[in-house]
Scaffold this motif. Sequence first.
Motif, short mmCIF file in Angstrom:
data_model
loop_
_atom_site.label_atom_id
_atom_site.label_comp_id
_atom_site.label_asym_id
_atom_site.label_seq_id
_atom_site.Cartn_x
_atom_site.Cartn_y
_atom_site.Cartn_z
N GLY A 160 1.31 -1.67 -6.80
CA GLY A 160 2.31 -0.86 -7.49
C GLY A 160 3.61 -0.76 -6.74
N GLY A 161 3.81 -1.63 -5.75
CA GLY A 161 5.05 -1.60 -5.00
C GLY A 161 5.10 -0.50 -3.97
N GLN A 162 3.96 0.06 -3.59
CA GLN A 162 3.95 1.11 -2.58
C GLN A 162 4.29 0.52 -1.22
OE1 GLN A 162 0.11 2.93 -2.82
NE2 GLN A 162 0.54 3.96 -4.74
N PRO A 163 4.98 1.29 -0.38
CA PRO A 163 5.39 0.77 0.92
C PRO A 163 4.24 0.70 1.91
CG PRO A 163 6.03 3.06 0.71
CD PRO A 163 5.48 2.66 -0.63
N VAL A 164 4.43 -0.12 2.93
CA VAL A 164 3.51 -0.20 4.05
C VAL A 164 4.32 0.16 5.30
CG1 VAL A 164 1.92 -1.66 5.37
CG2 VAL A 164 2.14 -1.98 2.92
N ILE A 165 4.20 1.38 5.71
CA ILE A 165 4.99 1.89 6.83
C ILE A 165 4.03 2.56 7.80
CG2 ILE A 165 6.85 3.45 7.52
CD1 ILE A 165 7.93 3.21 4.64
N CYS A 166 3.93 2.02 9.01
CA CYS A 166 2.99 2.60 9.96
C CYS A 166 3.26 2.09 11.35
CB CYS A 166 1.56 2.32 9.57
SG CYS A 166 1.17 0.57 9.53
N THR A 225 6.03 -6.80 -4.07
CA THR A 225 5.24 -6.05 -5.06
C THR A 225 3.83 -5.81 -4.56
OG1 THR A 225 4.46 -8.06 -6.16
CG2 THR A 225 6.55 -7.14 -6.92
N PHE A 226 3.44 -6.50 -3.49
CA PHE A 226 2.09 -6.44 -2.93
C PHE A 226 1.05 -7.00 -3.90
CE2 PHE A 226 4.53 -3.06 -0.86
CZ PHE A 226 4.50 -3.53 0.44
N THR A 227 1.54 -7.84 -4.82
CA THR A 227 0.63 -8.66 -5.62
C THR A 227 0.72 -10.13 -5.19
OG1 THR A 227 2.31 -9.00 -7.34
CG2 THR A 227 0.82 -7.12 -7.60
N THR A 250 -2.53 -7.36 0.33
CA THR A 250 -2.42 -8.27 -0.81
C THR A 250 -3.80 -8.45 -1.44
OG1 THR A 250 -2.78 -10.27 0.51
CG2 THR A 250 -0.51 -9.49 0.29
N PRO A 251 -3.85 -8.82 -2.70
CA PRO A 251 -5.15 -8.83 -3.41
C PRO A 251 -6.12 -9.90 -2.93
CG PRO A 251 -3.39 -9.70 -4.80
CD PRO A 251 -2.72 -9.11 -3.60
N LYS A 252 -5.65 -10.95 -2.26
CA LYS A 252 -6.55 -12.02 -1.81
C LYS A 252 -7.22 -11.70 -0.46
CE LYS A 252 -5.72 -14.60 -5.36
NZ LYS A 252 -6.76 -14.86 -6.38
#
Length: 578
Positions: free
Chosen positions: A567-573, A511-513, A398-400
């Motif tokens: 940009g809504g990209q996934p976080v998969i790991c 949205t990861f914003t 996230t941006p913060k």
Amino acid sequence: MTSQKVKLKNTVTDPDGDQVNLTFEVWTADAAGNPKTKVMLNDSQYGVIVSSYVASGSTATVEVPAGKLSLNQNYVFHTNAYDGSLYETVWSPWAKFRVELPVDLTLPTPDYTAPDPSSLNTPPDRRQTRPLGSSGSLAAQRAQGGEQCSEKDADGRQVCFGKQLSKDEAPKNVARSMARAEGTAGVEWCHTDFPDILATRFTECDVRSVPVIIRTDGVPDAIAYFMFLRMIQLDGQNSFTEHLTIEPAQQIPTDFAEIDLAINEHLCQGSCKPIEPDDGAWTDKTWWTPGDMHSTSVTTPYTWDASTAGQQYLFKPDIKIDASILPSDGKIRPFMTGYQWSLDYSGGVEDMDKIRCDTTDAGPGTGCVFVNHAPTYSFNAKAFPQAAAHAWLIQKSTPKHPGSMQDQKPLYYMGDSAQNSRSRNRICPTGWAKENGDASALVDAADELNCDEFAFASTYNSGGMSSPEGGLNPALLPGGTTPTGAACIGTYAKKQGSAVHLFSLNGTDPTFTEVCGRSAISGMHNQESMGNHFATFMRDNRIMDKDPYWLDTRMDDGGTCTYGTGGGQPVICKLTAQ
């Protein structure tokens, strides 16, 4: 599909130009895309979804209800058209798809025997991180100056202490001092190897490479280079200690007959009083002649009045050094000048040595801290990976970046218990975890689902704290004015196979914003990741309202993740615990 809001669509054309709908049928598939088992998309007899009527040549679309499709599963679907009276006689060709969630963190297996990291494990660094809203000024603090020089004589000659040199500018220190070999007063990272400034919450080490210059009409005639080391240890209930070391960085040039240095005085504020050492307190002589390379040190205690309970004080110790410098060219009269520590800070670290002492209940007894050094709170990620993974996600994606030292985004402790409750209730209303969590994430029968919010409700970074209340990152829906957890990234923990995962919440696509996160996780993981461990960290570091600190989640992705970057990209790991 990196979304739980799966939409299926197909273009349909009717030869007569009639309006048409499509029936959508979904099957699981093997790796080659061959259908295996029909998926019941609803509770009807046929388990299919029918679209609305669309004009001939248009695209018909349906949304698959949440929970009908499994994660990391291959599927195929096909469609059959209907114009109100006739069905297609054949189905369309199969189309392949796969569902992966926007957030899918595979967590390591917990090790409940793993000990909590030390609350005093913050390594030294040179970051100056002020408390929230701090002006950083003291009434007795003098402005930063330039060179510190004597008056010119009749021939235009003078001597100066030049401004301290950067690590790149400084000559290589070839002195061989005991202080450098063993560190200063047992602090191994504080030595005269190179000029720098480092601090922890209780020790500050400032090492400077300072030139001593003889000039005539502004042109240097001779330069000698000294290493000045001042280390302050906050080692007492109503006292602290300064260690000063002086040594040449290189042999004294023959242009100097002698350089004689001595303490003029120490300075402090209020009840802070230095106990001045006498000349015999130095470990070696305080004058140098050409070729001389010896090192000398002296210790100065300070005391402060801790007799009144409930008080806070700010102190900024200072020292003045006198110098008598005798050139070797026949000029008998030595040049006199001085060096004051507070007039020669390098950029951005001018208040690393500011000390806050208090007689409150912030820590055990009375004590002091370097208030502009932010300590680090470390999760026990091995024992409680659900909480650590949630904080890792919000900090990374996230941006913060709350609490990230790498991104220079400290957390600021907020000590108002009433505001803490308001912030938490906005992000985690009663019943939210039970409604959105999965019992497979629980540790045992006594465990219950908890809502874990990050940034913490006890920080000014909390998404639940509004701007008028002093909040830095209020979580607001478009057009909203009251913070709400609905504006945070929502996740939940669920066991899948042998591992617990942290998934994005059913029916939501981050949205990861977003500025915050809330997650339905094991109550044991949520509470034990903080609890007494955080309380110990607070007391050991004498944390007060608006004090900054960093958060080390102690989680690592091994470089395998795709990160959300707005940009809504996934976080998969797959995460591992440190």
